[in-house]
Design a protein around this motif. Structure first.
Motif, PDB file in Angstrom:
ATOM      1  N   CYS A  97      -7.461   2.954  10.221  1.00 22.71           N
ATOM      2  CA  CYS A  97      -6.211   2.793   9.459  1.00 22.71           C
ATOM      3  C   CYS A  97      -5.809   4.043   8.685  1.00 22.71           C
ATOM      4  O   CYS A  97      -6.621   4.649   8.005  1.00 22.71           O
ATOM      5  N   ILE A  98      -4.541   4.426   8.809  1.00 21.85           N
ATOM      6  CA  ILE A  98      -4.026   5.563   8.039  1.00 21.85           C
ATOM      7  C   ILE A  98      -3.111   5.087   6.899  1.00 21.85           C
ATOM      8  O   ILE A  98      -2.373   5.879   6.336  1.00 21.85           O
ATOM      9  N   ARG A  99      -3.166   3.812   6.589  1.00 19.57           N
ATOM     10  CA  ARG A  99      -2.458   3.249   5.427  1.00 19.57           C
ATOM     11  C   ARG A  99      -0.960   3.554   5.442  1.00 19.57           C
ATOM     12  O   ARG A  99      -0.401   3.996   4.445  1.00 19.57           O
ATOM     13  N   CYS A 100      -0.349   3.289   6.577  1.00 21.77           N
ATOM     14  CA  CYS A 100       1.085   3.566   6.673  1.00 21.77           C
ATOM     15  C   CYS A 100       1.909   2.406   6.132  1.00 21.77           C
ATOM     16  O   CYS A 100       3.062   2.565   5.767  1.00 21.77           O
ATOM     17  N   GLY A 101       1.324   1.217   6.138  1.00 23.39           N
ATOM     18  CA  GLY A 101       2.035   0.051   5.609  1.00 23.39           C
ATOM     19  C   GLY A 101       2.911  -0.680   6.616  1.00 23.39           C
ATOM     20  O   GLY A 101       3.505  -1.702   6.287  1.00 23.39           O
ATOM     21  N   ALA A 102       2.991  -0.169   7.841  1.00 19.92           N
ATOM     22  CA  ALA A 102       3.885  -0.797   8.826  1.00 19.92           C
ATOM     23  C   ALA A 102       3.483  -2.240   9.105  1.00 19.92           C
ATOM     24  O   ALA A 102       4.341  -3.119   9.267  1.00 19.92           O
ATOM     25  N   CYS A 103       2.181  -2.502   9.148  1.00 20.78           N
ATOM     26  CA  CYS A 103       1.755  -3.869   9.468  1.00 20.78           C
ATOM     27  C   CYS A 103       2.180  -4.845   8.376  1.00 20.78           C
ATOM     28  O   CYS A 103       2.475  -6.000   8.661  1.00 20.78           O
TER      29      CYS A 103
ATOM     30  N   ILE B 249      -5.411  -5.897  15.362  1.00 18.67           N
ATOM     31  CA  ILE B 249      -5.612  -6.748  14.183  1.00 18.67           C
ATOM     32  C   ILE B 249      -5.808  -8.224  14.546  1.00 18.67           C
ATOM     33  O   ILE B 249      -6.734  -8.865  14.036  1.00 18.67           O
TER      34      ILE B 249
ATOM     35  N   ILE C  85      -4.681  -0.497  15.979  1.00 11.87           N
ATOM     36  CA  ILE C  85      -5.783  -1.390  15.612  1.00 11.87           C
ATOM     37  C   ILE C  85      -5.426  -2.790  16.109  1.00 11.87           C
ATOM     38  O   ILE C  85      -4.317  -3.274  15.869  1.00 11.87           O
TER      39      ILE C  85
ATOM     40  N   PRO D 212       0.334   2.384  14.134  1.00 15.22           N
ATOM     41  CA  PRO D 212       0.386   3.696  14.784  1.00 15.22           C
ATOM     42  C   PRO D 212      -0.960   4.132  15.385  1.00 15.22           C
ATOM     43  O   PRO D 212      -0.976   5.005  16.240  1.00 15.22           O
ATOM     44  N   VAL D 213      -2.051   3.533  14.913  1.00 18.90           N
ATOM     45  CA  VAL D 213      -3.355   3.896  15.490  1.00 18.90           C
ATOM     46  C   VAL D 213      -3.907   2.748  16.340  1.00 18.90           C
ATOM     47  O   VAL D 213      -5.076   2.741  16.707  1.00 18.90           O
TER      48      VAL D 213
ATOM     49  N   ILE E 223       0.808  -1.222   0.000  1.00 17.64           N
ATOM     50  CA  ILE E 223       0.000   0.000   0.000  1.00 17.64           C
ATOM     51  C   ILE E 223       0.841   1.272   0.000  1.00 17.64           C
ATOM     52  O   ILE E 223       0.368   2.327  -0.384  1.00 17.64           O
TER      53      ILE E 223
HETATM   54  S1  SF4 Z   1      -0.108  -0.482  10.633  1.00 17.10           S
HETATM   55 FE1  SF4 Z   1      -2.172   0.218  11.182  1.00 17.10          FE
HETATM   56  S2  SF4 Z   1      -2.382   2.210  10.192  1.00 17.10           S
HETATM   57 FE2  SF4 Z   1      -0.616   1.216   9.243  1.00 17.10          FE
HETATM   58  S3  SF4 Z   1      -1.474   0.188   7.424  1.00 17.10           S
HETATM   59 FE3  SF4 Z   1      -1.480  -1.321   9.064  1.00 17.10          FE
HETATM   60  S4  SF4 Z   1      -3.527  -1.130  10.010  1.00 17.10           S
HETATM   61 FE4  SF4 Z   1      -3.198   0.694   8.761  1.00 17.10          FE
END
Ligand code: SF4
Lengths: 241, 473
Positions: free
Chosen positions: B310-316, B376, B374, B371-372, B150
């Motif tokens: 989700c802020i779509r950071c891609g860390a997950c 998961i 979630i 970062p937020v 992403i």
């Molecule tokens: S780490 Fe959290 S905020 Fe970042 S893409 Fe995944 S779910 Fe979204």
């Protein structure tokens, strides 16, 4: 008067790795605890819970709640099963349900083995000796759900003869994940091999964990690769003299 | 279990070049993040996560209110707001605008929301040219692929792959130096920017109290996309809202650090309304299209709606050991990795890919870095229960259900459990350590799957229970 602790050995230790359970009992007894093994114990129910079978998980959880009802402390040779009982049992039953309250009462009495030693028994040196170069594998549920990171390392640091080396991927999953290991065998096996690469970089000949399920996964892959590395449960290390 | 999912996984696992590319790229992002969120550099990191989670929770729980406030403020600044229920609605709005303004060329900056609704394909179908201007997106657009990640859409491609794509699609020399590749793309894209009639962007954040769209990027192409053409259209999911401009500070500190390890991305744009009289650049028209496309459905579930934070950071994705093996294209939708695994079943129904929530060891690395915050793994577990409930309704997977029913029955009856486990242990070769193979009658299903990768421990000579009994007390 020594304190009484109940042990919940988990189904996997009972059937596959009984020495880990015996070792845990030995260490606890040496520290002066009297051990109670509730005979009616079976499994914590995690296989059903993690597979999406909530009703079935509730059935097993209800049984385990009854079995452990009268315990003062429950000590478990597994982070994963501890987390199932101390974190997820409550979620399984609605707040009004008597079993929800039973789970709430049980939760603070359940201890993963290394945490019990450092927090309740308050020991870091159990007088163990084992000549080996070892590395410690953080099992995911212990690390992330129970926040157990330092306790096993402190205990291992006090084992005479043991040279403890951190691996770069200590916190990375071994790839077991219960039924995940057979639902996605290629992914699971690949994760194990990645982990083993990290183990090899330490030069360790012993991999230590507080979860037998991770060790089964790692030893299975180590054995398949024909590598001269053995896995040991923390309890087995701490019982060594 | 879907065979397409399994097939794509196997294809990725058996491609060593691809394995290496994914592992290296995600590994780099992981180590960059680690440095960027270190408590020496950013002592308040954990507090920021807690705060971001609280702000998102509050916003999602009061979404209707903030959406109206956002709309009022966009209008007040001379912009337009369009409400879109589906991807088709988004395309219709854009096609309508393009037609009335005689537009034929569109430049786009990177946006997962437009990928989600296949916007380029829809526009091209109606004769519009829509060009991605983010380098990674441009490459995969040339390859007719979906983003692999992403944040890093071309994460799976090496510079040699890119050289081949450019050679084939643009008719240039096979150029393997990244800097030169960037120059090649720049030349093509510069011309597109100059001629474009419409610029389409996504939105990292929609800011309710200012009616503004915030965009973060590293290449400057989003700046050009939103300012060079006469018309700027931002397409955003309704969950992108945050209440106040001052909240942006919290999210910006988290977003770049979590995703790529950057304290801040190179460019951050704060766009509200079209160009004003006294401004030198900016579009003549500013449109925001607010997309639902299943998001309000997620709002209904009090446990799972945190997926919308989700802020779509891609860390997950970067930290997921499963993503790092199976890559982005194994996933059934444009959203891959842990966030994809939790939102795909919620948008498309658990039946769409029942195997997806199970493709996780539940290690929790995703939740640890999100970062937020979630949760998961918790949502995956709930989705697994949803899959099983749906299977039960449709009488599918009866054999597995029977196994777990039997397990529960036996595991809640200690005497029966003891007899059954003893019997099971007797059946197999006991006390023989790790086995390479088992007797034929045992080599079925899960055992075979296990043995395909690893040796299997034989049952112990004696169970713990037996040893304990013998030892006496
Ligand atoms: S780490 Fe959290 S905020 Fe970042 S893409 Fe995944 S779910 Fe979204």
């Amino acid at each position: 008067m020594p304190q009484r602790v109940s042990i919940f050995v988990t189904c996997i230790v009972d059937q596959l790795f009984p020495n880990a359970g015996m070792a845990m009992a030995t260490v606890l007894e040496r520290l002066g605890f009297s051990i109670d093994f509730p005979e009616a114990q079976t499994c914590c129910g995690q296989p059903a819970f993690n597979s999406g079978y909530r009703d079935e998980a509730r059935t097993v959880a209800s049984h385990t709640l009854k079995v452990l009802e009268g315990a003062d402390y429950v000590v478990v040779p597994s982070g994963s099963c501890t987390s199932m009982m101390s974190h997820h049992y409550e979620e399984l039953f609605a707040p009004g349900d008597a079993r929800h309250h039973a789970a709430e009462r049980l939760s603070p009495k359940i201890y993963e083995f290394s945490r019990f030693l450092t927090e309740v028994a308050q020991v870091e040196d159990v007088g163990a000796r084992l000549e080996t170069v070892a590395t410690y594998h953080d099992s995911c549920h212990a690390l992330r759900e129970l926040k157990i990171k330092e306790a096993p390392r402190r205990l291992l640091a006090n084992v005479k003869g043991l040279d403890l080396r951190e691996m770069d991927a200590a916190e990375e999953c071994c790839g077991f994940g219960g039924t995940f290991s057979v639902k996605f065998p290629g992914v699971s096996g690949g994760m194990a091999r990645t982990k083993i690469d990290s183990i090899l970089r330490t030069g360790a000949s012993t991999v230590i964990s507080i979860d037998s399920s991770c060790l089964m996964q790692l030893q299975g892959a180590i054995s398949r690769a024909g590598l001269p590395i053995r896995t040991m449960h923390l309890a087995e290390v701490l019982a060594s003299r | 279990m879907s065979t397409t999912f399994d097939r794509k996984i196997d294809a990725t696992l058996s491609d060593p070049r691809l394995q290496n590319a994914i592992y290296k790229a995600t590994g780099r992002l992981m180590s960059h993040r680690k440095i960027a969120v270190d408590s020496d550099v950013l002592p308040e990191f954990e507090e920021l996560r807690t705060q971001a989670n609280a702000v998102k929770r509050h916003t999602i729980e009061n979404l209707d209110w903030y959406l109206e406030q956002f709309e009022r403020n966009v209008l007040a600044h001379g912009g337009h707001v369009h409400w879109a229920r589906t991807g088709t609605d988004v395309a219709d709005v854009i096609l309508g605008l393009a037609k009335s303004r005689n537009a034929s060329l569109i430049v786009k900056s990177k946006s997962m929301t437009t990928e989600e609704i296949d916007l380029n394909e829809r526009l091209e179908h109606h004769g519009l040219e829509s060009v991605e201007t983010d380098l990674g997106e441009y490459i995969i657009q040339l390859k007719h692929e979906r983003p692999y990640h992403i944040v890093a859409p071309a994460l799976h491609l090496t510079r040699y792959d890119v050289a081949n794509v450019f050679e084939k699609k643009l008719g240039v020399e096979n150029e393997t130096e990244i800097e030169n590749q960037t120059m090649i793309a720049r030349r093509v894209l510069r011309d597109k920017f100059l001629r474009a009639d419409i610029g389409i962007s996504g939105a990292n954040f929609l800011i309710a109290d200012s009616g503004a769209v915030a965009l973060v990027e590293n290449e400057g192409n989003a700046r050009l996309t939103t300012s060079a053409p006469k018309v700027h259209i931002a397409v955003a999911g309704i969950e992108k809202l945050i209440p106040r401009a001052q909240d942006l500070a919290t999210f910006l500190k988290l977003l770049g650090r979590s995703g790529t390890g950057q304290p801040l991305t190179v460019y951050t744009s704060f766009l509200s309304g079209p160009r004003r009289e006294d401004e030198v650049d900016g579009p003549e028209e500013f449109h925001v299209i607010l997309l639902d496309s299943g998001r309000t459905k997620l709002l209904a579930d009090p446990d799972k709606r945190q997926s919308l934070y989700c802020i779509r950071c891609g860390a997950c994705l970067n930290h997921c050991p499963v993503y790092r093996k199976i890559g982005g294209h194994s996933f059934p939708w444009v959203y891959s990795g842990p966030i994809g695994a939790i939102i795909t079943p919620q948008f498309h129904g658990v039946e769409s890919e029942p195997g997806l929530p199970f493709a996780s060891s539940l290690c929790g690395a995703c939740a640890e870095v999100c970062p937020v915050k979630i949760d998961i793994p918790k949502i995956l577990l709930e989705l697994r229960a949803d899959v099983k409930a749906s299977e039960k309704r449709h009488a599918v997977n009866e054999a597995e259900r029977a196994v777990f029913r039997t397990f529960a029955y036996v595991a809640s009856r200690p005497k029966l459990w003891q007899r059954a486990t003893k019997l099971a242990a007797r059946l197999g070769p006991r006390g023989q350590g790790y086995l390479k193979k088992v007797p034929g009658f045992m080599n079925v299903g899960p055992v075979r799957a296990w043995l395909s990768q690893r040796d299997l421990p034989a049952p112990a000579e004696k169970s713990f229970r037996e040893m304990w009994k013998e030892r006496g007390r």
